[in-house]
Design a protein around this motif. Sequence first.
Motif, PDB file in Angstrom:
ATOM      1  N   GLU A  76      46.425  -4.918  22.200  1.00 16.47           N
ATOM      2  CA  GLU A  76      46.129  -3.762  21.347  1.00 16.47           C
ATOM      3  C   GLU A  76      44.630  -3.571  21.159  1.00 16.47           C
ATOM      4  O   GLU A  76      44.133  -2.440  21.078  1.00 16.47           O
ATOM      5  CB  GLU A  76      46.816  -3.905  19.984  1.00 16.47           C
ATOM      6  CG  GLU A  76      46.632  -2.691  19.089  1.00 16.47           C
ATOM      7  CD  GLU A  76      47.451  -2.776  17.819  1.00 16.47           C
ATOM      8  OE1 GLU A  76      47.157  -1.999  16.891  1.00 16.47           O
ATOM      9  OE2 GLU A  76      48.385  -3.608  17.744  1.00 16.47           O
ATOM     10  N   ALA A  77      43.875  -4.661  21.079  1.00 16.80           N
ATOM     11  CA  ALA A  77      42.421  -4.555  20.914  1.00 16.80           C
ATOM     12  C   ALA A  77      41.782  -3.890  22.130  1.00 16.80           C
ATOM     13  O   ALA A  77      40.856  -3.073  21.996  1.00 16.80           O
ATOM     14  CB  ALA A  77      41.814  -5.938  20.690  1.00 16.80           C
ATOM     15  N   LYS A  78      42.281  -4.227  23.301  1.00 15.73           N
ATOM     16  CA  LYS A  78      41.759  -3.605  24.526  1.00 15.73           C
ATOM     17  C   LYS A  78      42.130  -2.120  24.560  1.00 15.73           C
ATOM     18  O   LYS A  78      41.307  -1.268  24.926  1.00 15.73           O
ATOM     19  CB  LYS A  78      42.311  -4.314  25.758  1.00 15.73           C
ATOM     20  CG  LYS A  78      41.714  -3.813  27.072  1.00 15.73           C
ATOM     21  CD  LYS A  78      42.361  -4.486  28.278  1.00 15.73           C
ATOM     22  CE  LYS A  78      42.060  -5.967  28.328  1.00 15.73           C
ATOM     23  NZ  LYS A  78      42.608  -6.599  29.568  1.00 15.73           N
ATOM     24  N   LEU A  79      43.370  -1.795  24.200  1.00 16.70           N
ATOM     25  CA  LEU A  79      43.794  -0.396  24.132  1.00 16.70           C
ATOM     26  C   LEU A  79      42.895   0.381  23.177  1.00 16.70           C
ATOM     27  O   LEU A  79      42.431   1.486  23.499  1.00 16.70           O
ATOM     28  CB  LEU A  79      45.248  -0.316  23.675  1.00 16.70           C
ATOM     29  CG  LEU A  79      45.812   1.089  23.433  1.00 16.70           C
ATOM     30  CD1 LEU A  79      45.877   1.885  24.732  1.00 16.70           C
ATOM     31  CD2 LEU A  79      47.211   0.996  22.795  1.00 16.70           C
ATOM     32  N   LEU A  80      42.619  -0.203  22.026  1.00 14.81           N
ATOM     33  CA  LEU A  80      41.745   0.445  21.059  1.00 14.81           C
ATOM     34  C   LEU A  80      40.345   0.650  21.627  1.00 14.81           C
ATOM     35  O   LEU A  80      39.754   1.734  21.487  1.00 14.81           O
ATOM     36  CB  LEU A  80      41.678  -0.383  19.775  1.00 14.81           C
ATOM     37  CG  LEU A  80      40.700   0.105  18.695  1.00 14.81           C
ATOM     38  CD1 LEU A  80      41.070   1.498  18.220  1.00 14.81           C
ATOM     39  CD2 LEU A  80      40.669  -0.878  17.528  1.00 14.81           C
ATOM     40  N   ARG A  81      39.815  -0.360  22.284  1.00 11.10           N
ATOM     41  CA  ARG A  81      38.464  -0.268  22.842  1.00 11.10           C
ATOM     42  C   ARG A  81      38.368   0.849  23.880  1.00 11.10           C
ATOM     43  O   ARG A  81      37.424   1.638  23.863  1.00 11.10           O
ATOM     44  CB  ARG A  81      38.076  -1.611  23.456  1.00 11.10           C
ATOM     45  CG  ARG A  81      36.635  -1.641  23.966  1.00 11.10           C
ATOM     46  CD  ARG A  81      36.199  -3.055  24.310  1.00 11.10           C
ATOM     47  NE  ARG A  81      36.834  -3.547  25.533  1.00 11.10           N
ATOM     48  CZ  ARG A  81      37.778  -4.474  25.573  1.00 11.10           C
ATOM     49  NH1 ARG A  81      38.216  -5.029  24.454  1.00 11.10           N
ATOM     50  NH2 ARG A  81      38.288  -4.871  26.728  1.00 11.10           N
ATOM     51  N   TYR A  82      39.341   0.915  24.754  1.00  4.45           N
ATOM     52  CA  TYR A  82      39.330   1.975  25.760  1.00  4.45           C
ATOM     53  C   TYR A  82      39.459   3.358  25.109  1.00  4.45           C
ATOM     54  O   TYR A  82      38.770   4.304  25.490  1.00  4.45           O
ATOM     55  CB  TYR A  82      40.475   1.778  26.758  1.00  4.45           C
ATOM     56  CG  TYR A  82      40.284   0.665  27.752  1.00  4.45           C
ATOM     57  CD1 TYR A  82      39.027   0.287  28.196  1.00  4.45           C
ATOM     58  CD2 TYR A  82      41.391  -0.015  28.277  1.00  4.45           C
ATOM     59  CE1 TYR A  82      38.864  -0.744  29.126  1.00  4.45           C
ATOM     60  CE2 TYR A  82      41.248  -1.038  29.209  1.00  4.45           C
ATOM     61  CZ  TYR A  82      39.975  -1.396  29.621  1.00  4.45           C
ATOM     62  OH  TYR A  82      39.828  -2.406  30.542  1.00  4.45           O
ATOM     63  N   CYS A  83      40.363   3.465  24.147  1.00 12.36           N
ATOM     64  CA  CYS A  83      40.628   4.768  23.540  1.00 12.36           C
ATOM     65  C   CYS A  83      39.499   5.239  22.632  1.00 12.36           C
ATOM     66  O   CYS A  83      39.419   6.430  22.297  1.00 12.36           O
ATOM     67  CB  CYS A  83      41.952   4.734  22.778  1.00 12.36           C
ATOM     68  SG  CYS A  83      43.403   4.618  23.862  1.00 12.36           S
TER      69      CYS A  83
END
Length: 260
Positions: A76-83
């Motif tokens: 989820e942290a990676k998803l947040l960073r990309y988004c």
Amino acid sequence: MLVDSHCHLDKLDYENKHLDVADVIAKAKQRGVSHMLAVAVELGEFEALESLVAPFDNVFLSCGIHPLHQNSDQDEAKLLRYCQQDNVVAVGETGLDYFYSPDDKEQQQACFRRHIRVARQVNKPLIIHTRDAREDTLAILQQEGEGQVTGVLHCFTESLAMAKAAIEMGFYISISGIVTFKTANELREVVEQLPLDRLLVETDSPYLAPVPYRGEQNQPGHTRAVAEFVAQLKGVTLATLAEQTTTNFFRLFNTATPTE
């Protein structure tokens, strides 16, 4: 001017059908498709897709984990960073698919909820895939994001009641080439009743090529065939349909409408 509101440019055939992404974009432009949204379906594929479309300012990006890709990275942290990136205009593709994968419903639901949380944090719309999961899709949206997130139900094939419920929550409905299929009578009846100011058009390239391109790999230029068909269903000109769906796209994704 038309917009392909959902395509997978990293999945197209660049060995036999297209020279490169520039070739795809040029073919689309010849058919009046000026912009497109390239959608990532796995976190591990996002950076490659980002690099692929980086030279083109008429291609927007979305990042998410498709409900049928639950075995991929779920960070989820990676998803947040990309988004959070400025070049990403939406969160997804996300959602629920009980047609192809009914055995991992709980995992799909948890992933969907993570995407909604991220969408709230970054204040960007959701791109939702939903199939045979009407009640759960709407329930999770209400529980996690009603009044806080908007978005689009892409490649829509569900009921008029579901479309109306989503529209009431601020969502748009995107129509793909499926609407042109001989078996799509119920979907055509739904599209006839949907408000123009909540419609988008898409290809979902390289999948679901519309008539008269059935049997071929789909591509963004075929958005025009979808738009022509939807315009006939709605009893409006192609120009009217194109103008409204383009306006809808740039309104939803919070981007200034370009001039041709």
